[in-house]
Scaffold this active site. Structure first.
Site, PDB file in Angstrom:
ATOM      1  CE1 TYR A 156      -3.734   2.502   0.732  1.00  0.00           C
ATOM      2  CE2 TYR A 156      -2.193   3.417   2.334  1.00  0.00           C
ATOM      3  CZ  TYR A 156      -3.352   3.517   1.587  1.00  0.00           C
ATOM      4  OH  TYR A 156      -4.134   4.646   1.700  1.00  0.00           O
ATOM      5  CB  THR A 191     -12.671   5.572   4.935  1.00  0.00           C
ATOM      6  OG1 THR A 191     -11.494   4.745   4.964  1.00  0.00           O
ATOM      7  CG2 THR A 191     -12.263   7.032   4.854  1.00  0.00           C
TER       8      THR A 191
END
Length: 262
Positions: A156, A191
């Protein structure tokens, strides 16, 4: 009149989190929005939320890391809106928390496909149109994980560092075209992607510690990233180009410390 009045925009990853907040914010600022997400139900819900507020939005299911899908969503925007002024390449995946020596190539390949190749494809296909018309704004979601270690897993973080480099190189590839491109680097934002972190902290009763390492001593919310994306997409940012802007409560302004200096 909002700062995006009359603009025609695409937002990817618009089914939740930062993408949904940005689709709403762009519409509130006056843009017509094509909301893109892999989840048909989620992106339809986002478009319905925009319309419920009086905005103009179309939903489309597409895979942001697939070239045929990207060509299709750019074509849809051009057909539906008669042009394209803004693209927010926001779609991304985290890949979870897999130890370095247990990561395999398939994990890296999928994260890079969505997080890095996805923005590249948006730039390639939307940017070509924007260069032809002599104007446009592209915004990409990077991350503080692309700036410093310990903000995400290796694949990531590498993908987001790649987005930052992509923004810098693309800005220069489109030299003199009138098209601007910038990246937003969110810190810890609540989120769907970060849901496991928040659920774990709440289960332990340590939610108040989330975000404590930055000077504001709190985590962020999707609408705070959407505000920066809307600024970068607007003419208010007319002289901002090739930049990676951290929206992280000040986290990346510091070095590790054991005791606060006063």
């Amino acid at each position: 009149m909002g700062r995006l009045a009359g603009k025609r925009a695409i937002v990817t990853g618009a089914g939740s989190g930062i993408g949904r907040a940005s689709a709403l914010r762009f519409a509130q600022e006056g843009a017509r929005v094509l909301a893109i997400d892999r989840s048909t139900d989620a992106v339809e819900e986002t478009a319905a939320m925009v319309r419920a507020e009086g905005g103009d939005a179309i939903a489309m299911a597409a895979d942001a890391g697939d070239e045929a899908s990207v060509k299709a969503y750019v074509a849809r925007a051009l057909e539906a809106f008669g042009g394209l002024d803004v693209v927010y390449a926001n779609a991304g995946i985290s890949g979870g928390d897999v130890p370095l020596f247990e990561q395999d190539v398939s994990l890296w390949t999928e994260i890079l496909r969505v997080n890095l190749i996805g923005p590249f494809l948006a730039i390639k296909h939307a940017g070509r149109h924007m260069v032809g018309q002599g104007r446009g704004a592209i915004v990409c979601t990077a991350s503080v994980a692309g700036l410093r270690s310990n903000a995400g897993g290796s694949p990531y973080s590498a993908s987001k560092a790649g987005v930052i480099s992509l923004v810098q190189t693309a800005a220069n590839s489109m030299w003199g075209s009138g098209v601007r491109i910038n990246a937003v680097c969110p810190g810890l934002i609540e989120t769907g992607m970060t849901k496991p972190v928040f659920e774990y902290a709440r289960a332990r009763g340590s939610e108040d510690k989330l975000g404590q390492l930055n000077p504001l001593r709190r985590y962020g919310l999707p609408h705070e990233i959407a505000a920066m994306a809307a600024f970068l997409a607007s003419d208010d940012a007319s002289y901002v180009n090739g930049q990676a802007i951290a929206v992280d409560g000040g986290l990346t302004s510091t070095l590790p410390f054991a005791k606060r200096l006063r």
